[in-house]
Design a protein around this motif. Structure first.
Motif, PDB file in Angstrom:
ATOM      1  N   ALA A  34       0.832  -1.205   0.000  1.00 15.01           N
ATOM      2  CA  ALA A  34       0.000   0.000   0.000  1.00 15.01           C
ATOM      3  C   ALA A  34       0.867   1.255   0.000  1.00 15.01           C
ATOM      4  O   ALA A  34       0.575   2.225  -0.712  1.00 15.01           O
ATOM      5  N   LEU A  35       1.951   1.229   0.767  1.00 12.51           N
ATOM      6  CA  LEU A  35       2.844   2.381   0.815  1.00 12.51           C
ATOM      7  C   LEU A  35       3.547   2.594  -0.523  1.00 12.51           C
ATOM      8  O   LEU A  35       3.661   3.728  -0.997  1.00 12.51           O
ATOM      9  N   VAL A  36       3.979   1.518  -1.156  1.00 13.10           N
ATOM     10  CA  VAL A  36       4.619   1.626  -2.470  1.00 13.10           C
ATOM     11  C   VAL A  36       3.648   2.248  -3.465  1.00 13.10           C
ATOM     12  O   VAL A  36       4.005   3.165  -4.218  1.00 13.10           O
ATOM     13  N   ILE A  37       2.412   1.804  -3.459  1.00 13.31           N
ATOM     14  CA  ILE A  37       1.414   2.328  -4.392  1.00 13.31           C
ATOM     15  C   ILE A  37       1.152   3.809  -4.127  1.00 13.31           C
ATOM     16  O   ILE A  37       1.129   4.619  -5.057  1.00 13.31           O
ATOM     17  N   ARG A  38       0.976   4.173  -2.854  1.00 16.84           N
ATOM     18  CA  ARG A  38       0.739   5.593  -2.521  1.00 16.84           C
ATOM     19  C   ARG A  38       1.920   6.460  -2.923  1.00 16.84           C
ATOM     20  O   ARG A  38       1.751   7.521  -3.525  1.00 16.84           O
ATOM     21  N   MET A  39       3.127   5.989  -2.592  1.00 14.90           N
ATOM     22  CA  MET A  39       4.322   6.768  -2.924  1.00 14.90           C
ATOM     23  C   MET A  39       4.512   6.863  -4.435  1.00 14.90           C
ATOM     24  O   MET A  39       4.901   7.904  -4.955  1.00 14.90           O
ATOM     25  N   TYR A  40       4.240   5.784  -5.147  1.00 10.89           N
ATOM     26  CA  TYR A  40       4.367   5.802  -6.602  1.00 10.89           C
ATOM     27  C   TYR A  40       3.421   6.844  -7.194  1.00 10.89           C
ATOM     28  O   TYR A  40       3.793   7.582  -8.107  1.00 10.89           O
ATOM     29  N   ASN A  41       2.199   6.909  -6.665  1.00 11.60           N
ATOM     30  CA  ASN A  41       1.243   7.900  -7.151  1.00 11.60           C
ATOM     31  C   ASN A  41       1.709   9.328  -6.867  1.00 11.60           C
ATOM     32  O   ASN A  41       1.386  10.242  -7.623  1.00 11.60           O
ATOM     33  N   LEU A  42       2.463   9.515  -5.800  1.00 12.76           N
ATOM     34  CA  LEU A  42       2.966  10.847  -5.446  1.00 12.76           C
ATOM     35  C   LEU A  42       4.239  11.239  -6.206  1.00 12.76           C
ATOM     36  O   LEU A  42       4.361  12.363  -6.674  1.00 12.76           O
ATOM     37  N   PRO A  55      11.771   0.700   5.640  1.00 17.17           N
ATOM     38  CA  PRO A  55      13.010   0.177   6.233  1.00 17.17           C
ATOM     39  C   PRO A  55      13.341  -1.226   5.721  1.00 17.17           C
ATOM     40  O   PRO A  55      12.456  -2.078   5.582  1.00 17.17           O
ATOM     41  N   GLY A  56      14.602  -1.434   5.385  1.00 17.44           N
ATOM     42  CA  GLY A  56      15.059  -2.743   4.955  1.00 17.44           C
ATOM     43  C   GLY A  56      14.843  -3.054   3.487  1.00 17.44           C
ATOM     44  O   GLY A  56      15.167  -4.145   3.036  1.00 17.44           O
ATOM     45  N   ARG A  57      14.314  -2.105   2.736  1.00 19.08           N
ATOM     46  CA  ARG A  57      14.090  -2.321   1.305  1.00 19.08           C
ATOM     47  C   ARG A  57      15.002  -1.411   0.498  1.00 19.08           C
ATOM     48  O   ARG A  57      15.239  -0.267   0.861  1.00 19.08           O
ATOM     49  N   THR A  58      15.491  -1.942  -0.623  1.00 17.32           N
ATOM     50  CA  THR A  58      16.323  -1.137  -1.508  1.00 17.32           C
ATOM     51  C   THR A  58      15.480  -0.650  -2.683  1.00 17.32           C
ATOM     52  O   THR A  58      14.416  -1.199  -2.972  1.00 17.32           O
ATOM     53  N   ALA A  59      15.981   0.364  -3.351  1.00 21.67           N
ATOM     54  CA  ALA A  59      15.304   0.892  -4.526  1.00 21.67           C
ATOM     55  C   ALA A  59      15.156  -0.199  -5.585  1.00 21.67           C
ATOM     56  O   ALA A  59      14.110  -0.304  -6.239  1.00 21.67           O
ATOM     57  N   GLU A  60      16.178  -1.042  -5.729  1.00 24.60           N
ATOM     58  CA  GLU A  60      16.135  -2.102  -6.727  1.00 24.60           C
ATOM     59  C   GLU A  60      15.047  -3.119  -6.402  1.00 24.60           C
ATOM     60  O   GLU A  60      14.328  -3.588  -7.291  1.00 24.60           O
ATOM     61  N   GLU A  61      14.905  -3.470  -5.122  1.00 24.91           N
ATOM     62  CA  GLU A  61      13.861  -4.417  -4.723  1.00 24.91           C
ATOM     63  C   GLU A  61      12.477  -3.863  -5.026  1.00 24.91           C
ATOM     64  O   GLU A  61      11.610  -4.571  -5.529  1.00 24.91           O
ATOM     65  N   ILE A  62      12.285  -2.595  -4.713  1.00 27.44           N
ATOM     66  CA  ILE A  62      10.981  -1.976  -4.919  1.00 27.44           C
ATOM     67  C   ILE A  62      10.659  -1.875  -6.401  1.00 27.44           C
ATOM     68  O   ILE A  62       9.545  -2.176  -6.831  1.00 27.44           O
ATOM     69  N   GLU A  63      11.634  -1.475  -7.192  1.00 29.27           N
ATOM     70  CA  GLU A  63      11.404  -1.382  -8.639  1.00 29.27           C
ATOM     71  C   GLU A  63      11.080  -2.752  -9.219  1.00 29.27           C
ATOM     72  O   GLU A  63      10.150  -2.905 -10.014  1.00 29.27           O
ATOM     73  N   LYS A  64      11.837  -3.766  -8.814  1.00 27.53           N
ATOM     74  CA  LYS A  64      11.588  -5.117  -9.312  1.00 27.53           C
ATOM     75  C   LYS A  64      10.203  -5.591  -8.877  1.00 27.53           C
ATOM     76  O   LYS A  64       9.459  -6.181  -9.665  1.00 27.53           O
ATOM     77  N   TYR A  65       9.845  -5.319  -7.624  1.00 25.01           N
ATOM     78  CA  TYR A  65       8.522  -5.692  -7.136  1.00 25.01           C
ATOM     79  C   TYR A  65       7.437  -4.990  -7.948  1.00 25.01           C
ATOM     80  O   TYR A  65       6.479  -5.613  -8.392  1.00 25.01           O
ATOM     81  N   TRP A  66       7.610  -3.692  -8.153  1.00 21.75           N
ATOM     82  CA  TRP A  66       6.618  -2.911  -8.903  1.00 21.75           C
ATOM     83  C   TRP A  66       6.452  -3.469 -10.313  1.00 21.75           C
ATOM     84  O   TRP A  66       5.342  -3.674 -10.782  1.00 21.75           O
ATOM     85  N   ASN A  67       7.572  -3.701 -10.967  1.00 22.60           N
ATOM     86  CA  ASN A  67       7.524  -4.188 -12.348  1.00 22.60           C
ATOM     87  C   ASN A  67       6.934  -5.587 -12.451  1.00 22.60           C
ATOM     88  O   ASN A  67       6.271  -5.908 -13.437  1.00 22.60           O
ATOM     89  N   SER A  68       7.133  -6.416 -11.437  1.00 26.28           N
ATOM     90  CA  SER A  68       6.624  -7.782 -11.500  1.00 26.28           C
ATOM     91  C   SER A  68       5.185  -7.911 -11.011  1.00 26.28           C
ATOM     92  O   SER A  68       4.463  -8.790 -11.450  1.00 26.28           O
ATOM     93  N   ARG A  69       4.750  -7.018 -10.132  1.00 24.88           N
ATOM     94  CA  ARG A  69       3.418  -7.166  -9.529  1.00 24.88           C
ATOM     95  C   ARG A  69       2.418  -6.111  -9.980  1.00 24.88           C
ATOM     96  O   ARG A  69       1.289  -6.431 -10.285  1.00 24.88           O
ATOM     97  N   CYS A  70       2.836  -4.861  -9.979  1.00 27.75           N
ATOM     98  CA  CYS A  70       1.864  -3.777 -10.101  1.00 27.75           C
ATOM     99  C   CYS A  70       1.718  -3.211 -11.503  1.00 27.75           C
ATOM    100  O   CYS A  70       0.632  -2.780 -11.877  1.00 27.75           O
ATOM    101  N   SER A  71       2.761  -3.161 -12.279  1.00 31.23           N
ATOM    102  CA  SER A  71       2.696  -2.489 -13.562  1.00 31.23           C
ATOM    103  C   SER A  71       1.799  -3.226 -14.562  1.00 31.23           C
ATOM    104  O   SER A  71       1.288  -2.615 -15.490  1.00 31.23           O
ATOM    105  N   THR A  72       1.566  -4.520 -14.365  1.00 29.95           N
ATOM    106  CA  THR A  72       0.717  -5.259 -15.290  1.00 29.95           C
ATOM    107  C   THR A  72      -0.756  -4.918 -15.107  1.00 29.95           C
ATOM    108  O   THR A  72      -1.549  -5.154 -15.997  1.00 29.95           O
ATOM    109  N   SER A  73      -1.116  -4.321 -13.975  1.00 30.69           N
ATOM    110  CA  SER A  73      -2.526  -3.998 -13.730  1.00 30.69           C
ATOM    111  C   SER A  73      -2.933  -2.636 -14.281  1.00 30.69           C
ATOM    112  O   SER A  73      -4.082  -2.262 -14.237  1.00 30.69           O
ATOM    113  N   GLU A  74      -1.975  -1.890 -14.843  1.00 27.15           N
ATOM    114  CA  GLU A  74      -2.283  -0.562 -15.379  1.00 27.15           C
ATOM    115  C   GLU A  74      -2.833  -0.655 -16.771  1.00 27.15           C
ATOM    116  O   GLU A  74      -2.573  -1.464 -17.547  1.00 27.15           O
TER     117      GLU A  74
END
Length: 74
Positions: A34-42, A55-74
């Motif tokens: 939820a935080l990734v989605i809110r921040m991405y929208n901002l 905390p504990g997440r890298t930019a690369e992890e978040i980008e990979k997560y976004w590209n694998s999970r969230c970007s397909t729903s757009e």
């Protein structure tokens, strides 16, 4: 000769273990997602800014997560 064959086998085991660890790390909690989605929208694709809020997440992890999970729903 036998040692070089053995060491390449060890490298393959290490590589596959690293891949499994990376896949495990990409499991985000509902709050993180939820935080990734809110921040991405901002801020858009400014992964380092988003990672700074989780905390504990890298930019690369978040980008990979976004590209694998969230970007397909757009």
């Amino acid at each position: 000769m036998a040692e070089s064959e053995h060491s390449s086998s060890d490298e393959t085991d290490v590589d596959s273990q690293a891949e499994r660890n990376q896949e495990t790390k990409l499991e985000f909690s509902e709050d993180e997602e939820a935080l990734v989605i809110r921040m991405y929208n901002l801020v858009g694709e400014r992964w380092s800014l988003i990672a700074g809020r989780i905390p504990g997440r890298t930019a690369e992890e978040i980008e990979k997560y976004w590209n694998s999970r969230c970007s397909t729903s757009e």
